[in-house]
Design a protein around this motif. Structure first.
Motif, mmCIF file in Angstrom:
data_model
loop_
_atom_site.group_PDB
_atom_site.id
_atom_site.type_symbol
_atom_site.label_atom_id
_atom_site.label_comp_id
_atom_site.label_asym_id
_atom_site.label_seq_id
_atom_site.Cartn_x
_atom_site.Cartn_y
_atom_site.Cartn_z
ATOM 1 N N SER A 151 0.751 -1.060 -0.021
ATOM 2 C CA SER A 151 0.120 0.180 0.096
ATOM 3 C C SER A 151 0.881 1.208 -0.041
ATOM 4 N N ARG A 152 1.825 1.264 0.721
ATOM 5 C CA ARG A 152 2.952 2.465 0.720
ATOM 6 C C ARG A 152 3.546 2.693 -0.567
ATOM 7 N N LEU A 153 4.026 1.547 -1.331
ATOM 8 C CA LEU A 153 4.535 1.541 -2.503
ATOM 9 C C LEU A 153 3.502 2.043 -3.599
ATOM 10 N N ALA A 154 2.115 1.744 -3.596
ATOM 11 C CA ALA A 154 1.511 2.338 -4.431
ATOM 12 C C ALA A 154 1.098 3.778 -4.227
ATOM 13 N N LYS A 214 -6.063 0.811 -9.935
ATOM 14 C CA LYS A 214 -5.777 -0.325 -9.159
ATOM 15 C C LYS A 214 -4.617 -0.005 -8.280
ATOM 16 N N LEU A 215 -3.952 0.997 -8.417
ATOM 17 C CA LEU A 215 -2.878 1.559 -7.349
ATOM 18 C C LEU A 215 -3.574 2.137 -6.375
ATOM 19 N N LEU A 216 -4.394 2.980 -6.667
ATOM 20 C CA LEU A 216 -5.332 4.017 -5.929
ATOM 21 C C LEU A 216 -5.988 3.062 -4.904
ATOM 22 N N ALA A 217 -6.402 1.981 -5.268
ATOM 23 C CA ALA A 217 -7.210 0.999 -4.497
ATOM 24 C C ALA A 217 -6.571 0.274 -3.390
ATOM 25 N N LEU A 218 -5.370 0.458 -3.460
ATOM 26 C CA LEU A 218 -4.343 -0.051 -2.173
ATOM 27 C C LEU A 218 -4.195 0.809 -1.288
ATOM 28 N N THR A 219 -4.452 2.393 -1.516
ATOM 29 C CA THR A 219 -3.820 3.168 -0.562
ATOM 30 C C THR A 219 -4.485 3.606 0.742
ATOM 31 N N GLY A 224 -4.346 11.316 -1.819
ATOM 32 C CA GLY A 224 -5.288 12.114 -2.407
ATOM 33 C C GLY A 224 -5.622 13.339 -1.409
ATOM 34 N N THR A 225 -5.651 13.246 -0.255
ATOM 35 C CA THR A 225 -5.860 14.421 0.575
ATOM 36 C C THR A 225 -4.777 15.561 0.374
#
Length: 237
Positions: A151-154, A214-219, A224-225
């Motif tokens: 998640s951090r990598l994404a 797909k990357l965003l779904a992991l974060t 985004g904030t």
């Protein structure tokens, strides 16, 4: 050497300035090239120059002994050195170094501070940018404390993708391990997992983003904030 007209600069913070505020800075902007791994602001050294990036990326990192962990990232949206100067600090304990080579404009601290004293609007814009950078750093702390390595990598890949042209990122496993504060073996495994899921394609010293969604779904909300705050406070001002 001629200074850049307002209409041609690629730095988003410069472009967001009112014409009269850009005119205050324009005579003091000098072109520069940023070289990979170059330290542009050293820890505990006086911050005498600041850098509006047109391309490339600069990492803001903690430095303890020989180990660095990235806590922030500046690209063509920002100003390297904004936090210590805007908050009237002569030095910073953090190290700012070039993660991806590029170009930009340098400006002396004195010239920038004089312009800030002349224009409340320019000072407000710079402080708003500092706010977005602080939000980015707090989101990084949340990600390091709460999220999995994948998640951090994404999240970092999305942030780097925002600051480059095209879908291919020049990122070595060494840099990624520093950014994430983990060993290279962990980075290699996380990259393999993202690639296996069709989110990225890994090449030698390069990563191609295949599917941002797909990357965003992991974060898990860690991305985004800060980007939303920048759009609201800087580009929506």
């Amino acid at each position: 050497m001629p200074r850049p007209p307002h209409s041609t600069v690629r730095n988003r913070l410069l472009r967001a300035m009112a014409p009269e505020d850009f005119a205050r800075l324009q005579p003091h902007l000098d072109p520069l090239s940023l070289q990979l791994r170059e330290v542009v602001i050293a820890p505990d050294a006086p911050v005498e120059e600041l850098f509006f990036l047109e391309s490339g990326m600069v990492s803001i990192s903690t430095a303890h002994d020989e180990r660095r962990v990235e806590v922030g990232l500046v690209g063509s949206e920002g100003l390297v050195g904004a936090v210590p100067v805007a908050l009237d600090c002569l030095t910073t304990p953090q190290v700012y170094f070039v993660q991806l080579s590029g170009e930009g404009w340098s400006i002396g601290r004195g010239a920038l501070c004089a312009a800030l004293d002349e224009s409340p609007a320019l000072r407000r814009l710079l402080l708003r940018y500092v706010h977005t950078l602080i939000v980015q750093i707090t989101q990084t702390a949340y990600a390091h404390a709460s999220l999995s390595l994948e998640s951090r990598l994404a999240r970092w890949l999305l942030m780097c993708h925002d600051r480059t042209e095209g879908d291919e990122l020049v990122l070595t496993h060494e840099f990624l391990s520093m950014m994430l504060g983990v060993q290279r073996a962990g980075v290699t495994l996380a990259i393999q997992n993202l690639e296996g899921a069709g989110r990225i394609r890994a090449k030698r010293r390069r990563i191609e983003v295949l599917d941002r969604a797909k990357l965003l779904a992991l974060t898990n909300g860690s991305y985004g904030t800060p980007e939303g705050e920048y759009a609201r406070l800087i580009e929506g001002a």
